[in-house]
Every structure is written in C-alpha cells, then in structure tokens.
Write a protein that holds these residues in place. Structure first.
Motif, short mmCIF file in Angstrom:
data_model
loop_
_atom_site.label_atom_id
_atom_site.label_comp_id
_atom_site.label_asym_id
_atom_site.label_seq_id
_atom_site.Cartn_x
_atom_site.Cartn_y
_atom_site.Cartn_z
N ALA A 1 0.83 -1.21 0.00
CA ALA A 1 0.00 0.00 0.00
C ALA A 1 0.87 1.26 0.00
CB ALA A 1 -0.94 0.00 1.21
N LYS A 2 1.91 1.28 0.81
CA LYS A 2 2.80 2.44 0.88
C LYS A 2 3.54 2.65 -0.44
CE LYS A 2 3.82 2.53 5.84
NZ LYS A 2 4.91 2.39 6.82
N LEU A 3 4.04 1.56 -1.00
CA LEU A 3 4.78 1.66 -2.27
C LEU A 3 3.86 2.13 -3.39
CD1 LEU A 3 6.92 -1.58 -1.97
CD2 LEU A 3 7.82 0.76 -2.06
N ALA A 4 2.66 1.58 -3.44
CA ALA A 4 1.70 1.96 -4.48
C ALA A 4 1.35 3.44 -4.39
CB ALA A 4 0.43 1.11 -4.37
N THR A 5 1.12 3.93 -3.18
CA THR A 5 0.80 5.34 -2.99
C THR A 5 1.96 6.23 -3.46
OG1 THR A 5 -0.66 4.84 -1.15
CG2 THR A 5 0.18 7.10 -1.28
N ALA A 6 3.18 5.86 -3.08
CA ALA A 6 4.36 6.65 -3.47
C ALA A 6 4.57 6.64 -4.98
CB ALA A 6 5.60 6.11 -2.76
N LEU A 7 4.19 5.55 -5.63
CA LEU A 7 4.38 5.42 -7.07
C LEU A 7 3.19 5.93 -7.88
CD1 LEU A 7 6.04 1.91 -7.03
CD2 LEU A 7 7.14 4.05 -7.72
N GLY A 8 2.09 6.22 -7.20
CA GLY A 8 0.91 6.71 -7.90
C GLY A 8 0.17 5.64 -8.67
N VAL A 9 0.23 4.40 -8.18
CA VAL A 9 -0.50 3.29 -8.80
C VAL A 9 -1.41 2.67 -7.75
CG1 VAL A 9 1.36 2.80 -10.44
CG2 VAL A 9 1.32 1.58 -8.26
N SER A 10 -2.34 1.83 -8.18
CA SER A 10 -3.23 1.20 -7.21
C SER A 10 -2.54 0.02 -6.55
CB SER A 10 -4.53 0.74 -7.88
OG SER A 10 -4.31 -0.44 -8.61
N PRO A 11 -2.84 -0.24 -5.28
CA PRO A 11 -2.28 -1.41 -4.61
C PRO A 11 -2.66 -2.71 -5.31
CG PRO A 11 -3.16 0.11 -2.99
CD PRO A 11 -3.58 0.62 -4.35
N ALA A 12 -3.87 -2.78 -5.88
CA ALA A 12 -4.31 -3.99 -6.58
C ALA A 12 -3.45 -4.25 -7.80
CB ALA A 12 -5.78 -3.86 -6.98
N TRP A 13 -3.09 -3.18 -8.51
CA TRP A 13 -2.23 -3.36 -9.68
C TRP A 13 -0.84 -3.80 -9.25
CZ3 TRP A 13 2.38 -1.04 -11.17
CH2 TRP A 13 2.86 -1.45 -12.42
N LEU A 14 -0.29 -3.13 -8.24
CA LEU A 14 1.06 -3.47 -7.80
C LEU A 14 1.14 -4.90 -7.29
CD1 LEU A 14 3.95 -2.49 -7.47
CD2 LEU A 14 3.33 -1.63 -5.21
N ALA A 15 0.18 -5.31 -6.48
CA ALA A 15 0.21 -6.64 -5.88
C ALA A 15 -0.16 -7.75 -6.85
CB ALA A 15 -0.71 -6.68 -4.66
N PHE A 16 -1.19 -7.52 -7.67
CA PHE A 16 -1.74 -8.61 -8.47
C PHE A 16 -1.85 -8.34 -9.96
CE2 PHE A 16 -3.77 -8.74 -4.23
CZ PHE A 16 -3.18 -9.91 -3.78
N GLY A 17 -1.55 -7.13 -10.39
CA GLY A 17 -1.67 -6.79 -11.79
C GLY A 17 -3.09 -6.50 -12.22
N ILE A 18 -3.98 -6.28 -11.24
CA ILE A 18 -5.39 -6.01 -11.52
C ILE A 18 -5.56 -4.51 -11.71
CG2 ILE A 18 -7.74 -6.12 -10.62
CD1 ILE A 18 -6.80 -8.50 -8.90
N GLU A 19 -6.13 -4.14 -12.84
CA GLU A 19 -6.37 -2.72 -13.09
C GLU A 19 -7.54 -2.24 -12.25
OE1 GLU A 19 -6.50 -1.69 -17.20
OE2 GLU A 19 -4.98 -3.20 -17.67
N GLU A 20 -7.52 -0.96 -11.91
CA GLU A 20 -8.52 -0.36 -11.02
C GLU A 20 -9.94 -0.64 -11.48
OE1 GLU A 20 -9.00 1.79 -7.46
OE2 GLU A 20 -7.15 1.22 -8.42
N SER A 21 -10.21 -0.53 -12.77
CA SER A 21 -11.58 -0.71 -13.27
C SER A 21 -12.08 -2.14 -13.15
CB SER A 21 -11.66 -0.27 -14.74
OG SER A 21 -10.78 -1.07 -15.52
#
Length: 93
Positions: A71-91
C-alpha cells in the motif's frame, strides 16, 4: 494462491514459487519505479519504508512485501495497490 513446484533461483537456491505472484509484483514494482525515475532510496523515503535495502529486496524477489508495504509503495508510485500486488487494473476491481 497455489504453491508451485520447487525450482532453483539465479543463485542456485531452492525456492517454492506461488505461480509467479512474487515475481510479478517485483516486475511491476521495478517498472513503476523506473517510470518515475526513483532510486531505491528515494522510493523508500517517499513510501515511509525503513531502508532502500527493503525496497531492493522486494524488487529483487528476495523479500515478500507485506500488505502495508504494498500500500505504501503503491501510494508513493501513484499506482493502485491492486495493480502493484496482483496486476489487476482499477476498473476490474
């Protein structure tokens, strides 16, 4: 996640994968970090993670990131945690 077979990593150590989940997170982390032109240290500082070594280890697949770290890494990178962790796009969430 299902456990995958035992295999040898680049250094010859045995590891048991989870069908690419850890490797995929590492690849997405590297991709996002490079896209932002962040060093390991800059990303660690922006994400509030204790050290650049932790970021490096997660990206290298040597350490499994906690949910909080993702969650912290995703926020710092401006991406969703779901994408970072699992490759799932926000939509698709």
């Amino acid at each position: 996640l299902r456990r995958g077979p035992l295999r040898r990593d680049q250094r010859g150590r045995l590891e048991q994968g989870f069908h690419g989940a850890r490797v995929s997170l590492a690849q997405r982390l590297r991709e996002a970090r490079i896209a932002k032109n962040y060093t390991y240290g800059e990303l660690a500082r922006l994400a509030g993670i204790s050290s650049r070594q932790t970021v490096y280890n997660i990206e290298a697949g040597r350490q499994v990131a906690s949910i909080e770290q993702v969650a912290k890494l995703a926020t710092a990178l401006g991406v969703s945690p779901a994408w970072l962790a699992f490759g799932i796009e926000e939509s698709k969430c």
